[in-house]
Scaffold this motif. Structure first.
Motif, PDB file in Angstrom:
ATOM      1  N   LEU A   1       0.827  -1.330  -0.123  1.00  0.00           N
ATOM      2  CA  LEU A   1       0.057  -0.175   0.074  1.00  0.00           C
ATOM      3  C   LEU A   1       0.836   1.294  -0.168  1.00  0.00           C
ATOM      4  O   LEU A   1       0.614   2.189  -0.856  1.00  0.00           O
ATOM      5  N   GLN A   2       1.907   1.177   0.881  1.00  0.00           N
ATOM      6  CA  GLN A   2       2.951   2.369   0.880  1.00  0.00           C
ATOM      7  C   GLN A   2       3.700   2.547  -0.386  1.00  0.00           C
ATOM      8  O   GLN A   2       3.737   3.805  -1.009  1.00  0.00           O
ATOM      9  N   ALA A   3       4.076   1.543  -1.038  1.00  0.00           N
ATOM     10  CA  ALA A   3       4.632   1.494  -2.328  1.00  0.00           C
ATOM     11  C   ALA A   3       3.775   1.913  -3.300  1.00  0.00           C
ATOM     12  O   ALA A   3       4.019   2.824  -4.083  1.00  0.00           O
ATOM     13  N   LYS A   4       2.588   1.647  -3.311  1.00  0.00           N
ATOM     14  CA  LYS A   4       1.387   2.278  -4.291  1.00  0.00           C
ATOM     15  C   LYS A   4       1.227   3.566  -4.153  1.00  0.00           C
ATOM     16  O   LYS A   4       1.192   4.380  -5.258  1.00  0.00           O
ATOM     17  N   ILE A   5       1.254   4.197  -3.110  1.00  0.00           N
ATOM     18  CA  ILE A   5       0.949   5.541  -2.843  1.00  0.00           C
ATOM     19  C   ILE A   5       2.382   6.500  -2.945  1.00  0.00           C
ATOM     20  O   ILE A   5       2.185   7.580  -3.487  1.00  0.00           O
ATOM     21  N   PHE A   6       3.364   6.022  -2.482  1.00  0.00           N
ATOM     22  CA  PHE A   6       4.365   6.833  -2.348  1.00  0.00           C
ATOM     23  C   PHE A   6       5.408   6.374  -3.438  1.00  0.00           C
ATOM     24  O   PHE A   6       6.575   7.247  -3.590  1.00  0.00           O
ATOM     25  N   SER A   7       5.443   5.304  -4.279  1.00  0.00           N
ATOM     26  CA  SER A   7       6.532   5.168  -5.268  1.00  0.00           C
ATOM     27  C   SER A   7       5.647   4.205  -6.327  1.00  0.00           C
ATOM     28  O   SER A   7       5.750   2.977  -6.618  1.00  0.00           O
ATOM     29  N   PRO A   8       4.585   5.058  -6.819  1.00  0.00           N
ATOM     30  CA  PRO A   8       3.733   4.150  -8.055  1.00  0.00           C
ATOM     31  C   PRO A   8       4.427   3.853  -9.102  1.00  0.00           C
ATOM     32  O   PRO A   8       3.733   2.909  -9.604  1.00  0.00           O
ATOM     33  N   ILE A   9       5.415   4.363  -9.707  1.00  0.00           N
ATOM     34  CA  ILE A   9       6.110   3.752 -10.940  1.00  0.00           C
ATOM     35  C   ILE A   9       6.653   2.253 -10.422  1.00  0.00           C
ATOM     36  O   ILE A   9       6.630   1.427 -11.189  1.00  0.00           O
ATOM     37  N   VAL A  10       7.333   2.212  -9.386  1.00  0.00           N
ATOM     38  CA  VAL A  10       8.118   0.970  -8.964  1.00  0.00           C
ATOM     39  C   VAL A  10       7.015  -0.015  -8.855  1.00  0.00           C
ATOM     40  O   VAL A  10       6.854  -1.105  -9.079  1.00  0.00           O
ATOM     41  N   CYS A  11       5.762   0.496  -7.916  1.00  0.00           N
ATOM     42  CA  CYS A  11       4.710  -0.595  -7.762  1.00  0.00           C
ATOM     43  C   CYS A  11       4.079  -0.844  -8.922  1.00  0.00           C
ATOM     44  O   CYS A  11       3.960  -2.058  -9.172  1.00  0.00           O
ATOM     45  N   THR A  12       3.890  -0.177 -10.001  1.00  0.00           N
ATOM     46  CA  THR A  12       3.252  -0.493 -11.226  1.00  0.00           C
ATOM     47  C   THR A  12       4.109  -1.368 -12.059  1.00  0.00           C
ATOM     48  O   THR A  12       3.752  -2.508 -12.670  1.00  0.00           O
ATOM     49  N   PHE A  13       5.802  -1.235 -11.969  1.00  0.00           N
ATOM     50  CA  PHE A  13       6.459  -2.357 -12.484  1.00  0.00           C
ATOM     51  C   PHE A  13       6.434  -3.502 -12.097  1.00  0.00           C
ATOM     52  O   PHE A  13       6.433  -4.410 -12.719  1.00  0.00           O
ATOM     53  N   GLY A  14       6.348  -3.702 -10.457  1.00  0.00           N
ATOM     54  CA  GLY A  14       6.190  -4.843 -10.089  1.00  0.00           C
ATOM     55  C   GLY A  14       4.901  -5.660 -10.443  1.00  0.00           C
ATOM     56  O   GLY A  14       4.952  -6.844 -10.331  1.00  0.00           O
ATOM     57  N   ASN A  15       3.835  -4.826 -10.463  1.00  0.00           N
ATOM     58  CA  ASN A  15       2.476  -5.435 -10.855  1.00  0.00           C
ATOM     59  C   ASN A  15       2.693  -6.090 -12.473  1.00  0.00           C
ATOM     60  O   ASN A  15       2.048  -7.133 -12.750  1.00  0.00           O
ATOM     61  N   LEU A  16       3.379  -5.338 -13.315  1.00  0.00           N
ATOM     62  CA  LEU A  16       3.615  -5.893 -14.709  1.00  0.00           C
ATOM     63  C   LEU A  16       4.375  -7.057 -14.515  1.00  0.00           C
ATOM     64  O   LEU A  16       4.094  -7.823 -15.561  1.00  0.00           O
ATOM     65  N   ILE A  17       5.495  -6.979 -13.717  1.00  0.00           N
ATOM     66  CA  ILE A  17       6.336  -8.210 -13.639  1.00  0.00           C
ATOM     67  C   ILE A  17       5.466  -9.525 -13.633  1.00  0.00           C
ATOM     68  O   ILE A  17       5.363 -10.789 -14.183  1.00  0.00           O
ATOM     69  N   PHE A  18       4.569  -9.474 -12.343  1.00  0.00           N
ATOM     70  CA  PHE A  18       3.888 -10.398 -11.944  1.00  0.00           C
ATOM     71  C   PHE A  18       2.955 -10.831 -13.140  1.00  0.00           C
ATOM     72  O   PHE A  18       2.693 -11.981 -13.401  1.00  0.00           O
TER      73      PHE A  18
END
Length: 283
Positions: free
Chosen positions: A144-161
């Motif tokens: 949740l914190q990654a999604k809010i405070f580092s959305p680009i990294v979080c999006t990249f992680g979701n794409l990898i999955f």
């Protein structure tokens, strides 16, 4: 802060620090190579429970990424920053209304042109003893914190999955329909899993080989690394997906509504006893 304070250090209350921890954490700042400086944690199962083993493996995938200065982000459990940089990026104002400290500090430092140093050899063992419920609460809070405070990294992680799951499903369907060439990427992926698992073993052996009890409790995670990668990847991915529409979390006995990077509402606080027990698991 006093006028002659030149370095500010943040540390979690539940980590065990060696005698040279402070000197090693601040050394990149003292040498003038990086500012701020940080390390990370390696989750150590307190007991051989599946929730603890999966937590350790998933967290290790983050721990072992540290080192590339372009990707480094501070970890609030052990991070140091010089007074000059602290004032230049205005950390007190940065933290105002924010439920997160480390991602905010790291992004502001990078934006201002500073290099974040990662002290690899200082990675701290952090004992955990999760129930499945506690593990998912912990992991979802991180994302949740990654999604809010580092959305680009979080999006990249979701794409990898999503790419990983699409590949696994495609291969299994192709094999089921008799397409024999589909075994090839499956074999290659399995070989790469073994290489990754072996490399990760060598890392925690170098970090904790002299600490027999810690090493003994981490070692069983290798079985998951070698043979159950699709399982822990699916668990990892489901945790990420579960935070897509999430905005509430409980941390250290306090429930929060996270409305933005600078806007957080406290929904409720539990008793002092509960706060201590939750904080020891959630830090």
């Amino acid at each position: 802060l006093e006028k002659d304070d030149v370095i500010i250090v943040f540390v979690d209350a539940d980590i065990v620090c060696p005698p040279d921890w402070l000197a090693r954490l601040t050394s990149p700042i003292n040498r003038g190579t990086h500012d701020p400086a940080t390390t990370y944690r390696w989750l150590v199962p307190a007991r051989m429970r599946l929730a603890n083993l999966f937590a350790s493996v998933i967290n290790a995938s983050v721990t072992t990424q540290g080192g590339n200065v372009r990707e480094n982000m501070p970890w609030g459990g052990s991070m140091a920053i010089s007074r000059a940089v602290f004032e230049d990026i205005n950390v007190p104002e940065l933290f105002q209304g924010s439920v997160n400290d480390d991602l905010r500090l790291g992004k502001a430092a990078k934006k201002a042109g500073y290099r974040v140093g990662y002290v690899r050899g200082l990675v701290r063992p952090s004992e955990v003893d999760f129930t499945w419920k506690g593990f998912f609460e912990f992991a979802r809070r991180q994302y949740l914190q990654a999604k809010i405070f580092s959305p680009i990294v979080c999006t990249f992680g979701n794409l990898i999955f999503l790419i990983y799951i699409t590949g696994v499903v495609s291969i299994l369907v192709a094999i089921a329909y008799g397409y024999l060439w589909a075994w090839l990427p499956l074999i290659v992926a399995t070989i790469l899993d073994q290489i990754r698992a072996s490399v990760r073993e060598s890392i925690y052996r170098r970090l904790f080989g002299d600490h027999k009890e810690i090493y003994k409790r981490i070692a069983p995670t290798s079985l998951l690394e070698h043979f159950l990668t699709p399982v822990y990847m699916i668990i990892h991915g489901l945790i990420m997906i579960s935070t897509w529409f999430m905005s509430k979390m409980t941390w250290g006995g306090v429930s929060y509504q996270v409305e933005g990077v600078n806007k957080t509402r406290v929904l409720k606080r539990v008793s002092t006893v509960s706060s201590v027990s939750l904080a020891s698991v959630g830090s």
